[in-house]
Write an enzyme that holds these catalytic residues in place. Structure first.
Site, mmCIF file in Angstrom:
data_model
loop_
_atom_site.group_PDB
_atom_site.id
_atom_site.type_symbol
_atom_site.label_atom_id
_atom_site.label_comp_id
_atom_site.label_asym_id
_atom_site.label_seq_id
_atom_site.Cartn_x
_atom_site.Cartn_y
_atom_site.Cartn_z
ATOM 1 N N HIS A 1 0.588 -20.004 -2.802
ATOM 2 C CA HIS A 1 0.676 -19.453 -1.502
ATOM 3 C C HIS A 1 1.461 -20.567 -0.832
ATOM 4 O O HIS A 1 1.454 -21.619 -0.982
ATOM 5 C CB HIS A 1 -0.744 -19.538 -0.762
ATOM 6 C CG HIS A 1 -1.884 -18.617 -1.534
ATOM 7 N ND1 HIS A 1 -2.166 -17.245 -0.629
ATOM 8 C CD2 HIS A 1 -2.329 -18.572 -2.545
ATOM 9 C CE1 HIS A 1 -3.046 -16.654 -1.482
ATOM 10 N NE2 HIS A 1 -3.275 -17.360 -2.541
ATOM 11 N N GLU B 1 -7.940 -14.118 -6.774
ATOM 12 C CA GLU B 1 -8.324 -12.770 -6.900
ATOM 13 C C GLU B 1 -7.367 -11.925 -7.704
ATOM 14 O O GLU B 1 -7.732 -10.938 -8.170
ATOM 15 C CB GLU B 1 -8.392 -12.399 -5.275
ATOM 16 C CG GLU B 1 -9.642 -12.884 -4.573
ATOM 17 C CD GLU B 1 -9.479 -12.340 -2.980
ATOM 18 O OE1 GLU B 1 -8.797 -11.622 -2.733
ATOM 19 O OE2 GLU B 1 -10.588 -12.985 -2.566
ATOM 20 N N HIS C 1 0.196 -17.201 -8.745
ATOM 21 C CA HIS C 1 1.073 -16.925 -7.515
ATOM 22 C C HIS C 1 0.804 -18.270 -6.663
ATOM 23 O O HIS C 1 -0.415 -18.923 -6.915
ATOM 24 C CB HIS C 1 0.684 -15.691 -6.735
ATOM 25 C CG HIS C 1 -0.771 -15.601 -6.614
ATOM 26 N ND1 HIS C 1 -1.630 -15.216 -7.496
ATOM 27 C CD2 HIS C 1 -1.810 -15.970 -5.351
ATOM 28 C CE1 HIS C 1 -2.758 -15.151 -7.172
ATOM 29 N NE2 HIS C 1 -3.002 -15.486 -5.916
ATOM 30 N N ASP D 1 2.384 -12.586 2.319
ATOM 31 C CA ASP D 1 1.192 -11.774 2.024
ATOM 32 C C ASP D 1 0.633 -10.868 2.932
ATOM 33 O O ASP D 1 0.903 -10.779 4.078
ATOM 34 C CB ASP D 1 0.393 -13.140 1.998
ATOM 35 C CG ASP D 1 -1.139 -12.800 1.379
ATOM 36 O OD1 ASP D 1 -1.503 -13.647 0.403
ATOM 37 O OD2 ASP D 1 -2.127 -12.139 1.876
#
Ligand code: 5GP
Length: 121
Positions: A109, A102, A107, A33
């Site tokens: 994390h 966002e 995805h 990230d």
């Protein structure tokens, strides 16, 4: 929601924007990230076009679904944060507006390398 081909992860998948790659196979890509929230903060994404987890489970094949889940644990092992050999981690996916998503490409994390703390703050 219609998939936005110009979202930032679509651009990463097309190689138009660089990423610091952790792992890749036919189905998934994993990379650091850009704005890490914990000591280790990695993203795992499917290569195909899905906006979020709900979209994914309604349209993806069983193979794509299992490959994404397996991709998460493969990446955790590779980073040394899995239960076997590490001290655990958190896998989390934000979904839609209330979930705080966002980037409109599915995805997960992966947070690790330290105590992650409360589930929701
Ligand atoms: P979301 O809020 O959608 O669940 O998380 C999007 C994540 O993508 C954020 O943690 C953000 O830091 C990360 N991100 C946004 N743009 C980029 C980028 O260009 N490269 C990388 N590696 N991560 C990004």
């Amino acid at each position: 929601m219609t998939y936005d081909k110009n979202n930032i992860f679509a651009k990463i998948l097309r190689g138009e924007i660089p990423c610091k790659k952790v792992y890749e196979n036919e189905y998934v890509l994993s990379f650091y990230d850009i704005n890490p929230q914990k000591k280790i903060h990695i993203l795992v994404i499917p290569k195909a076009e899905y906006t979020d987890l709900d979209d994914f489970t309604s349209r993806a094949s069983e193979k794509e679904i299992s490959e994404l889940i397996k991709g998460i644990t493969t990446v955790a092992k590779k980073l040394g944060i899995s239960i076997n050999g590490g001290e655990g981690y958190r896998a989390l996916s934000n979904i839609g507006l209330n979930g705080g998503q966002e980037v409109p490409h599915l995805h997960f994390h992966l947070f690790g390398g330290e105590k992650i703390g409360r589930m929701v703050s």
